[in-house]
Scaffold this active site. Sequence first.
Site, short mmCIF file in Angstrom:
data_model
loop_
_atom_site.label_atom_id
_atom_site.label_comp_id
_atom_site.label_asym_id
_atom_site.label_seq_id
_atom_site.Cartn_x
_atom_site.Cartn_y
_atom_site.Cartn_z
N HIS A 65 0.87 -1.17 0.00
CA HIS A 65 0.00 0.00 0.00
C HIS A 65 0.91 1.22 0.00
CE1 HIS A 65 -2.54 -2.90 2.35
NE2 HIS A 65 -3.54 -2.31 1.74
N ASP A 68 2.17 2.04 3.36
CA ASP A 68 3.14 1.09 3.95
C ASP A 68 4.55 1.60 3.70
OD1 ASP A 68 0.90 -0.54 4.18
OD2 ASP A 68 1.54 -1.97 2.64
C1 XLS Z 1 -7.67 -6.31 4.00
C2 XLS Z 1 -7.12 -6.56 2.69
C3 XLS Z 1 -6.07 -5.58 2.20
C4 XLS Z 1 -5.94 -5.67 0.73
C5 XLS Z 1 -5.20 -4.55 0.08
O1 XLS Z 1 -8.39 -7.13 4.56
O2 XLS Z 1 -6.65 -7.87 2.67
O3 XLS Z 1 -4.86 -5.77 2.86
O4 XLS Z 1 -5.29 -6.88 0.35
O5 XLS Z 1 -5.70 -3.32 0.46
#
Ligand code: XLS
Length: 401
Positions: A65, A68
């Site tokens: 993300h 991140d």
């Molecule tokens: C949350 C999701 C998230 C997505 C990407 O539950 O898994 O991490 O994979 O935003």
Amino acid sequence: MKEQLRMAVCYWHNFCWNGFDPFSHSGTLQRPWFDIADPMQAAKAKADAAFEFMSKLGLPYYCFHDRDVAPEGLTPKDSANNLKAMVDVLGQKQADTGIELLWGTANAFSHRRFMSGASTNPNPEIFSLAALQVREAMNATKALGGYNYVLWGGREGYETLLNTDLRKENAQYGRFLNMVVEHKYKIGLPGHILIEPKPREPSKHQYDFDVATVYGFLVQWGLEKEVKVNIEANHATLAGHSFEHEIATANSLGLFGSIDMNRGDMQCGWDTDQFPNNIPETAVAMYYILQGGGYSFGGTNFDAKARRQSLDAEDMFHAHIGGIDVCARGLLIAEQLIKEDKWGDFVEQRYAGWKNPYYQEVLAGKHSLDSVAERTLAANQDVMPSSGRQEYLENLINQAC
Ligand code: XLS
Ligand code: CA
Ligand code: CA
């Protein structure tokens, strides 16, 4: 094997504070960048640790993300600039290690501004902030040679219908997604725009509930040929489906793109994001991925974290290595099931009656309810059911494991 699995390490679960998840192990592992006061210096230290870890694992891809890898700034422009600066850092690290970006995404759910949705927010200025963030994250993905771009609608849903206009939110989301697709073509991202379904978060309801729901939405907004799905195992089970159900559904609708590999805890009903450890279940998921033709631009992203009490860095290695072995074993079993043609033409035979020219005409719309009923009445013959052989078929999978 490595090439077929296209495995990716998830930046979020390994290197970020997962603020909304009560099962997060945040604060337990040694994370030296937590002690660095300057957020950009901390982001660089995090990138050092992330690429060291990923190189040691030897996996070919990673996913992130925007938040991140780069901190939120004081203003929207600061945030965009932080990400741009980190793109240079990550680009260098990719060049040094050969690790590639499977997909990028924007975290348009953790910040409180998104508590009532990002693109589906009642306030259009928040829709615009989400648009800025997604554009920047898409551009970062493109600049880093990423293949795909993921949209997980973490806050695209509602807590109560009493304050929600479903028709308006649906229209906002439809336009937003079309803008994303237009931007994909503008910047020339090579892979897919991927929607990641999930039924709740733990909001009352999320609009991208499951693969079939996403398909209906895509058809409504004319995007069913443009957008594919990133299917997460734990999200499938939260929606009351098996992982393979979601994969097979995506195959049947031409939507399959990529997977987030993990598992939930069947007793606690939460998105626990554990590493996969069930070989037969993983083999069945891999079987349907192979049956659908495998990945084109997608891959196997570990959206998984070690447990809260797995305190040491070495636990991250145990977790990933175990998960990799389960996926690799699952893929080999799936390959064997296909090569040895274990099912034979069992499924085809079950439907063989539909090859009859009359029934071909029925499917082609050449007969009405009246004419089918009259023909059946004239024949006046009941038909006995034949066995679905479920236990026999289930045994074939276990025999291959
Ligand atoms: C949350 C999701 C998230 C997505 C990407 O539950 O898994 O991490 O994979 O935003
Ligand atoms: Ca996920
Ligand atoms: Ca999850």
